[in-house]
Every structure is written in C-alpha cells, then in structure tokens.
Design a protein around this motif. Structure first.
Motif, short mmCIF file in Angstrom:
data_model
loop_
_atom_site.label_atom_id
_atom_site.label_comp_id
_atom_site.label_asym_id
_atom_site.label_seq_id
_atom_site.Cartn_x
_atom_site.Cartn_y
_atom_site.Cartn_z
N ASN A 206 -0.60 -19.07 -37.52
CA ASN A 206 -1.77 -18.76 -38.35
C ASN A 206 -1.51 -17.71 -39.42
O ASN A 206 -2.43 -17.19 -40.03
N LEU A 207 -0.24 -17.42 -39.64
CA LEU A 207 0.10 -16.49 -40.72
C LEU A 207 -0.30 -17.09 -42.06
O LEU A 207 -0.36 -18.31 -42.22
N ASN A 208 -0.53 -16.22 -43.03
CA ASN A 208 -0.74 -16.72 -44.39
C ASN A 208 0.56 -17.38 -44.86
O ASN A 208 1.64 -16.87 -44.60
N GLY B 22 3.44 -7.74 -45.77
CA GLY B 22 2.11 -8.08 -46.25
C GLY B 22 1.41 -9.14 -45.41
O GLY B 22 0.31 -9.57 -45.75
N GLY B 23 2.05 -9.58 -44.34
CA GLY B 23 1.42 -10.54 -43.45
C GLY B 23 1.63 -11.99 -43.86
O GLY B 23 0.99 -12.88 -43.32
N ARG C 195 -8.82 -21.90 -39.90
CA ARG C 195 -8.38 -21.58 -38.53
C ARG C 195 -8.67 -20.12 -38.17
O ARG C 195 -8.54 -19.23 -38.99
N THR D 259 -8.37 -17.49 -34.45
CA THR D 259 -7.97 -17.45 -33.03
C THR D 259 -9.13 -16.89 -32.21
O THR D 259 -9.59 -15.78 -32.44
N THR E 55 -6.45 -21.53 -31.12
CA THR E 55 -6.81 -21.78 -32.51
C THR E 55 -8.04 -22.67 -32.59
O THR E 55 -8.09 -23.72 -31.97
N GLU F 30 -6.25 -10.89 -37.42
CA GLU F 30 -5.73 -12.12 -38.02
C GLU F 30 -6.73 -12.65 -39.05
O GLU F 30 -6.36 -13.07 -40.15
N GLN G 82 -6.60 -10.73 -42.22
CA GLN G 82 -5.37 -11.08 -42.93
C GLN G 82 -5.54 -12.42 -43.64
O GLN G 82 -5.22 -12.58 -44.81
N ARG G 83 -6.08 -13.42 -42.91
CA ARG G 83 -6.21 -14.76 -43.48
C ARG G 83 -7.20 -14.80 -44.64
O ARG G 83 -7.06 -15.60 -45.55
N ALA H 150 -5.65 -14.35 -48.00
CA ALA H 150 -4.56 -15.27 -48.32
C ALA H 150 -4.46 -15.58 -49.81
O ALA H 150 -3.37 -15.63 -50.37
#
Ligand SMILES: Cc1cc2nc3c(=O)[nH]c(=O)nc-3n(C[C@H](O)[C@H](O)[C@H](O)COP(=O)(O)OP(=O)(O)OC[C@H]3O[C@@H](n4cnc5c(N)ncnc54)[C@H](O)[C@@H]3O)c2cc1C
Ligand SMILES: Cc1cc2nc3c(=O)[nH]c(=O)nc-3n(C[C@H](O)[C@H](O)[C@H](O)COP(=O)(O)OP(=O)(O)OC[C@H]3O[C@@H](n4cnc5c(N)ncnc54)[C@H](O)[C@@H]3O)c2cc1C
Ligand code: SF4
Ligand code: SF4
Ligand code: FES
Lengths: 499, 288
Positions: A278-280, A378-379, B243, B245, B250, B269, B272-273, B276
């Motif tokens: 699920n990382l960018n 930076g993720g 997505r 978590t 997921t 998470e 972070q997403r 993006a």
C-alpha cells in the motif's frame, strides 16, 4: 454430421468456392509465405499512447494471404474459434475480392470483428487449429489479420450495413455493464425486436475495451463505430448508472424491464498482500490503465493525475501486464520491467504483445516473484525484493509450477510498481441480489448452454461468469444469452407482436 | 401493445437520470459552496453515508462528494464542497442553471443507524458536510446527539443552524476562538466524554483530525466510526486507489466503506496515501 458442419459443407460446395479452389493448385498456395503485418517502428511508436502499432493489411496483401488458405474439407480452424466463425468462407470472400461480403459473413457470428481481429489470442484459438500449423508445421493462415482487414475495410468504406431489426415487440430488457458481452447481447436482442437499455457505471461505454485495453492496440474509434451502430439500431445507453445502487433490480422491474443480462465483468483487482503493497507508487493495473485510457491522465489538459516512474516494474505476465508495461514506456520510463514468476513460455499474454513489448525495449525478469516493497524517506516505493523461482512439477493447469529457490533473494530499484496479477468478480451485483446463486469464487453460476442464472429472468455472461476470460468468449456468452432469453420471453409473454 | 402512460413514464425517468442540473447554489463560506442538484434516481436511492462521484468538463477528474441531504419529492440532492484544488474549484465555479457533466451514485455503504443512546458527532472543516446526514439520521432514530463543529476560524464554520436543528447540543470550536470556544475538537470531545456516558462517536474531517479523535476515544473505550476521504477514481471497486488498512487487512474505501471502525485504521498509512498526488495536484492548481 452436425447441422453446422453440414452448412459449412454446403457453402463450401457453392459454385464460386469450387471455382476459386480450383483456380490455384494447393502446391502454389502452400509455397506462399505468411504475410507480415506492417508495424510502426518501435522507436516511433513508443512516443505515443494512441498510435496503433499494427497498421493493417493492404488489399493485395490480404488477398494473397487469403489465397494461402486451402479451403479444407474439414476446416479445423473453425473448431478453434469460440464462436465458430465460418472462417474459410470469409477468407475465400477476401481472396475473391468480395471484401464487404466477407464483413457480412463475420457479422453473422461476431458482433465485434474489428475488435476480435485485433485482440483475440489467435495463436491459441483459430490459428492454432489451422491445417498449416497442425499438419505441416508451417505458419498458420493469418486469420486474425484477415478478420481485422475485412472489418476495417467495411468501416472505412462508409458502407456499413446496419443489420435489419424486427418490429419492436414492446418488451423491455436490460444489459448491465457495457463490455463486449453486453454489447453483443444488446445487438442481438435489438434485432429480435426488444427494447434494449444498456446500463454502465462509468461515464464511458465499452467496459475493458475502453478503460483497459490501450489505444495503441485497440483505437477508441474502432469501438465507437460499433457503439454508433448499436445506437442506430435502437439500443439505449445509460451511463453513470450503477445497477444495484442508482436503482435496484426491483426498481427496474417496476419500470417495466422483464429480463436482465448481467455482464458486469471482473473488475476487482487482486493484490498479493505482501508488505509495502500500500505504499505510494504501488497500484493496480486497473488504476494505472484507467487513469491513462479513461481519464487521459497523460494529456496535459486532463485534470486527473497519474504517477510517472523512471524505473517501472509490472508484476504479472498476462495481457494486462503487457498493456501496463508498454504504457509506462510510452509515458517516458527509462526502464520498464516485467516481473513474472514463471518462464517466458508460460506467459498467458498474446504472443504478439510479448513480441511487441520486447521490440520496445521492455525488460523481462522471469522466474521472480515480489515478496516485499521498500519505501524511500518520503514514503514512496523505492525497491522491490524479489524471490527467485525455478520451475517444478506441472500443476493442475498443466503448467510447471514455480517454486522458490531458497535464499535466492534480489532487490531492484523501482519508483513505480504496477500489480497486474488478475482480477476477481465485482461484488456489487451479487451483493444487491439476494438469492442469486454464486460460486465460491464469486462468479455468477449459470446454465452453460442458456446462460440463465438461478433467478429465471436473470442471465449472465463474460467475466462475471468466467472470472476473467477473453473478449471473444464474453461476446459468445452475450449472444447465447440473447438467444435463450428470447426463447424464455417468447414462452412467457406469448402475445401478438403488434405487426 | 404498450401503454402511452408507461412509455411517457420511462421517457421521463430516462430524461431525468442524466440531468445533473444545478438548481440552487449558495456560498457557505469563503471556500465552501452548497449545491442543490437535480438527480431524482440518486435522491430516491441514497442513504446517510452514501456519496456520489462527479466530473466537471470533458477532461475533468472524477471526485467523490458526500450526499448531504436529499429531497425525493423535488428529485434533488444536496452537495457541499470545499474548494481545495483544481477539480473542486471547477465545480465551485458552476452556477445555478448549469450542468454537472457526469454524476454517479449513490456509492459506498450506508451508515449503520440504530438507537445507541448518546451519540457524539465530531466534524472538522468540510467534514461537517458528510457528518450532517449522519447526525440527522441518528437523531431521527431517537438518539441523544451532541455535535461538535470545529474549524480554523469563524468564517469556516458551516451548517451550524442545520446541526442545531438535529442535535440536542452543539458546541462550536475554532482554532483562534473567533467563534464558540477556542481549542481543538479533541479537547471538546474529551470534556463531553468525561461529563456523560457516550455510547458511540462519529468523527469526520481531515485525516489527521480523525486520527487524534480515534486515539482519544480509544483511551475512553468509546466505539467510534470515521468516514474516510481517500483518493478515488471509479468508486465501484475497480481500481484500488482507495485502499486502506483496517485491522491489518486491505479494504477498498469505496465499496467496503467509506465508514470504518476508527480504532482499527492504520492512519499513518492513510495520511501517507492521501499525499500520493501532492506534486501533481499542486501543479494542477498552479496551472489554472
Ligand atoms: C488491460 C486488459 C487487457 C486485455 N486484453 C485482452 C486481449 O488482448 N484479448 C482478449 O481477448 N481479452 C483481453 N482482456 C480481457 C477482456 O477484456 C475481458 O475478458 C472482457 O472485456 C470481458 O468482458 P465483459 O463483457 O465481461 O465485461 P467488461 O469488459 O469487464 O465490462 C464490464 C462493465 O460493467 C460495468 N459494471 C460493473 N458493474 C456494474 C453495475 N452494477 N452497473 C452498471 N455497470 C456495471 C463496468 O464498469 C464495466 O464497464 C483484457 C483485459 C484487460 C483488463
Ligand atoms: C467518500 C468521500 C466523501 C467526500 N465528501 C466530501 C464532501 O462532502 N465535501 C468536500 O468538500 N469534500 C469531500 N471529499 C473530499 C473531496 O473528494 C476532495 O476534496 C476532492 O477530491 C479534492 O479534489 P481537488 O482536485 O479539488 O483537490 P486536489 O488537488 O486533489 O487536492 C488539493 C489539496 O487538498 C488536499 N485535500 C484533498 N482532499 C482533502 C480533504 N478531503 N480534506 C482536506 N484536504 C484535502 C490535498 O491533499 C491537496 O493538498 C470526500 C472524499 C471522499 C473519499
Ligand atoms: S473471433 Fe477470434 S478466434 Fe474466432 S476466428 Fe476471429 S480471431 Fe479467430
Ligand atoms: S484450417 Fe487453415 S487452411 Fe484450412 S480452411 Fe482453415 S484457415 Fe484455411
Ligand atoms: S475508487 Fe477505485 S476501487 Fe475504490
């Protein structure tokens, strides 16, 4: 002898076919080399997402290729085609220069010949069963190229024949989803005289043909012409309409719909459930291809963004993986790498796509499987850890099973990862229809001959039934469903058709 | 044979589905607009918690917006949008009488509404908009509802009157104290939880706010729902852009959510997403 082979035989004995067959000795036919498709040069074509790689055959090329076909007594090629197209007939019509007739022949069997000529895995279907391939170890007749030629010729001639439709019978039916299965269903039902509405969740009609398969392989204009024809025949399209959400099946019944065809596809992308997924910078092929093909994210005037990568890894070995990896090259990646856990020979993608990908400089890392993604500060994904594999014993599908080589782990640097390891059936429809019988894989269970589900007025086909198949199989399902729904409705609503 | 009435009815419905006409538009604050949009099918089918995805213009982006309210009689839905970037700005530029290019819904799972007892509803920024239908539904189900509206300053407080109508108590909190009390939403929430028994909490706002609300209610063991505003494309489960978590698994926000148990979400998470496409979005905003 079945009815169908009798028909093939009868047509084979038509005067013009006999004359054509006898006009060139088989020895001469065999001596001709298989035609080469004209292609745009790799360094040129990777500059554009929309430039179709295959340019099609010229009339002389097509006729010469068609003359290779020996018009076999037992045309085994037909057995290889999931919708049993009368291949020798349309090929011989091309040889005789009757290109428009060839297109008509195709349309008797296939609703979308221009599409199937481009995207069918011919090397595993019709062409695999061609006499040349089977008995002479020679390259088969280029049936796919010829199919595309006839369909394109008709389209470009501006003389498309809009099939005749029966008088309206006033019975309303609906198709859910607008992929190839629904389109072919709609085409047949409108011919039988029904009022047909196609409901589509997205803002574009065409299903995977539009949001999945890129234009360098299947131009939108080719699909659009088919859609225009259906509209002209009277099919109604409702976009932005999720059946089960915008309206339920009961709502639609209240609006007068008497039967439904579910062609909602297998839209749910699978992931591997490994750390870092699920990382960018890690996304499904559906997301990547939808952003580019449906939302035009690669064009400067589009509001939708798409992540670009310099080093792109695509996980998987099917058509979707090839489409994604070749798209990444076109969007400017320096390295585009296919990572697939089996060897090149086992890849399920069409042979032509693999060849084109290789020509375009796509790297293939076979016998490797991702186990983890690692991020930068930076993720965003920066590395993928790969488990090296070797081939072991054959599994149920007959393919040799990949097994991990203990301790053989490598890391490669990436900044974009596209996961293309398959899709599962979309759960939206089943979730909204209590009592619909499903398999444990989440597909709709149907009678294989009639495509009828456990609810009598609901029929289904394409990927929602097969769990991920091909355009031609989806189309065949749509046609079979139309034929049996027609029988079902005639039974149920026997009444004057208002002629 | 077909009846004329029947055909007319179908024609009417078919015409209506694809309308998306903006019938009214209001400015709620400097950057927040409210739209009443014609969408009879969606108005009829929608439940609290559902959202739509819409697109403005031929090359427009698909953006998710909560259905704040609906009027089945008039066949309209209410949307409230904060202008945060290129696509929300395009929408805010439309006026009454204009059309939204594409709109599909209702999407997402509906909120589980039941008689819980006392509900603490926490809304931050434009998150107050998606919170409104939930507050209203919980109230209608016979609950005691305490609502806290939080914003950076007075001008950004929205839907205060509407919330008062459907809440037993409304507490307004601003970062600078320009309206109501000065402080963060979590401070107000903690006071309420200490003061009386709260049976369930619903928190909607920026992801960071929901993260801290979740930490707080976890401390006091109050079951908490949050509604996530992840990045989305199709909204039908097809792409996986949304997505998240949840409890180590997921999930897809558009079909499994948008509401989840706050105590099971991996907020880091999520945060972070949501960043993006930060660079691309900044470019898009500066481009126009
Ligand atoms: C990238 C890619 C490349 C491919 N390449 C090839 C190839 O080269 N050759 C080949 O033969 N096959 C290929 N395939 C497979 C092929 O495209 C599919 O098998 C085929 O499209 C399935 O058709 P379908 O009719 O089942 O539905 P789909 O094409 O999957 O379309 C289903 C449609 O239904 C809509 N829908 C879903 N639920 C609802 C609802 N509730 N209400 C309204 N609408 C709904 C969806 O939005 C979608 O548009 C490829 C697939 C992909 C993804
Ligand atoms: C299920 C769901 C329901 C939603 N309901 C609403 C609603 O009712 N009203 C509403 O205004 N928005 C709502 N959103 C958020 C809305 O979809 C986004 O604000 C919108 O897509 C932003 O698009 P944009 O192109 O204008 O901005 P972008 O250019 O995409 O983003 C601009 C900047 O704003 C930030 N940003 C994006 N979204 C948010 C957010 N939700 N909160 C704070 N900052 C954000 C981004 O990080 C970025 O820095 C919802 C989202 C989801 C998933
Ligand atoms: S439809 Fe596909 S399999 Fe059938 S003849 Fe055409 S290319 Fe071959
Ligand atoms: S098997 Fe090959 S040679 Fe024979 S009819 Fe079919 S295409 Fe022609
Ligand atoms: S938005 Fe595409 S799967 Fe949820």
């Amino acid at each position: 002898m079945t009815e169908y082979t009798e028909m093939l035989n009868r047509e084979r004995n038509a005067e013009w076919r006999v004359a054509l067959r006898n006009s060139v000795p088989n020895k001469e036919r065999i001596a001709i080399e298989r035609v080469k498709m004209t292609e745009v040069e790799p360094h040129e074509r990777i500059k554009s997402q929309t430039c179709e790689v295959n340019r099609g055959l010229k009339a002389e090329q097509a006729q010469r290729e068609a003359s290779r076909c020996m018009d076999c007594v037992t045309p085994t090629c037909v057995e290889g085609c999931p919708v049993s197209i009368n291949i020798p007939k349309f090929v011989k019509q091309i040889e005789a220069g009757k290109f428009l007739d060839a297109a008509v022949t195709l349309k008797e069997f296939s609703a979308l010949p221009a599409v199937c000529g481009r995207v069918c895995p011919q090397e595993k279907q019709c062409e695999l069963k061609c006499f040349y391939q089977q008995k002479m170890q020679k390259e088969p007749v280029a049936i796919g190229y010829l199919e595309r030629f006839a369909a394109d010729y008709e389209r470009l001639s501006g003389k498309i024949q809009i099939p005749k439709v029966e008088a309206r019978n006033g019975i309303k039916v609906a198709a859910i989803g607008s992929g190839p299965s629904s389109l072919s269903f709609a085409g047949d039902m409108i011919k039988f005289g029904y009022e047909v509405t196609v409901f589509e969740a997205l803002h574009e009609i065409g299903g995977v043909l539009k949001y999945g398969i890129p234009e360098f392989r299947l131009p939108n204009s080719v699909v659009d012409v088919e859609l225009e024809n259906l509209k002209e025949m009277g099919v109604t399209f409702e976009k932005n309409f999720v059946v089960g959400r915008t309206a339920s099946f009961d709502d639609l019944k209240e609006l007068g719909y008497k039967a439904f065809f579910v062609g909602s596809g297998a839209g749910l992308p699978n992931f591997m459930n490994i750390p870092g997924e699920n990382l960018n910078g890690v996304m499904s092929s559906n997301e990547y291809l939808t952003r580019v093909n449906l939302m035009y994210a690669n064009q400067s005037d589009s509001d939708t963004p798409v992540m670009l990568g310099k080093r792109v890894a695509v996980i998987g070995g099917g058509n979707t993986a090839m489409d994604a990896v070749r798209t990444s090259k076109r969007l400017g990646a320096e390295r585009s790498i296919i990572i697939y856990r089996r060897s090149l020979e086992e890849m399920p993608a069409r042979l032509e796509e693999i060849k084109h990908a290789q020509e375009e400089g796509i790297e293939f890392m076979n016998l490797a499987n991702p186990v983890e993604y690692l991020a930068d500060a930076g993720g965003r994904v920066a590395k993928v850890r790969l488990q090296r594999m070797k081939l072991g014993e054959p599994d149920a599908s007959g393919r040799r099973r990949p097994v991990a080589i203990e301790g053989d782990i490598v890391e490669i640097e990436v900044d974009l990862v596209i996961v293309a390891i398959g899709v599962s059936p979309n759960p939206l429809i089943p979730a909204s229809l209590a009592g619909l019988k499903m398999s444990r894989y989440g597909t709709i269970e149907v009678n294989e001959e009639t495509m009828q589900s456990s609810i009598p007025e609901i029929f289904a086909g394409g990927d929602i039934v097969r769990g991920g198949a091909t355009v031609i199989l989806a189309m065949g399902d749509g046609r079979r469903a139309a034929a049996s729904m027609h029988r079902y409705l005639q039974e149920k609503y026997k009444k004057p058709t208002g002629k | 044979m077909r009846s004329g009435f029947f055909v007319r009815k179908i024609k009417l419905i078919q015409r209506l589905i694809c309308m998306n006409k903006i019938v009214e538009k209001y400015k709620l604050s400097e950057n927040v607009c409210k739209f009443i949009v014609e969408a009879p099918m969606i108005a009829k089918s929608r439940k609290p918690g559902n959202f739509v995805i819409l697109r403005v213009g031929d090359k427009g982006e698909r953006i998710p917006l909560t259905i704040v309210d609906s009027d089945i009689e008039k066949g309209t839905i209410t949307l409230i949008v904060q202008n945060v970037g290129a696509s929300s700005r395009k929408l805010c530029q439309l006026g009454a009488g204009e059309f939204i290019t594409d709109m599909v819904g209702p999407l997402g799972k509906a909120t589980h509404i039941y008689k819980a007892g006392t509900i603490l509803a926490l809304g931050g920024g434009v998150g107050v908009a998606p919170l409104f239908p939930i507050v209203k539904a919980f109230k209608e189900a016979g609950n005691r509802v305490i609502t806290i509206l939080a914003a950076r300053n007075k001008d950004l407080v929205i839907l205060e009157n509407e919330m008062r109508q459907w809440s037993d108590e409304v507490i307004v909190m601003t970062d600078d104290g320009s309206s109501g009390r000065k402080g963060l939403v979590t401070e107000g929430a903690e006071e309420v939880i200490k003061r009386e028994k709260v049976d369930e909490c619903v928190a909607i706002g920026p992801a960071i706010m929901m993260k801290f609300c979740a930490l707080l209610t976890k401390k006091y063991d109050v079951p908490t729902q949050v509604s996530l505003n992840t990045i989305m494309v199709d909204g039908t489960g097809m792409c996986g852009a949304c997505r998240v978590t949840v409890n180590g698994e997921t999930k897809f926000t558009c079909i499994d959510g948008p509401e989840f148990n706050a105590h099971q979400i991996d907020f880091d998470e999520l945060l972070q997403r949501m960043r993006a496409y930060k660079n691309e979005e900044d470019q898009a905003r500066n481009k126009k």
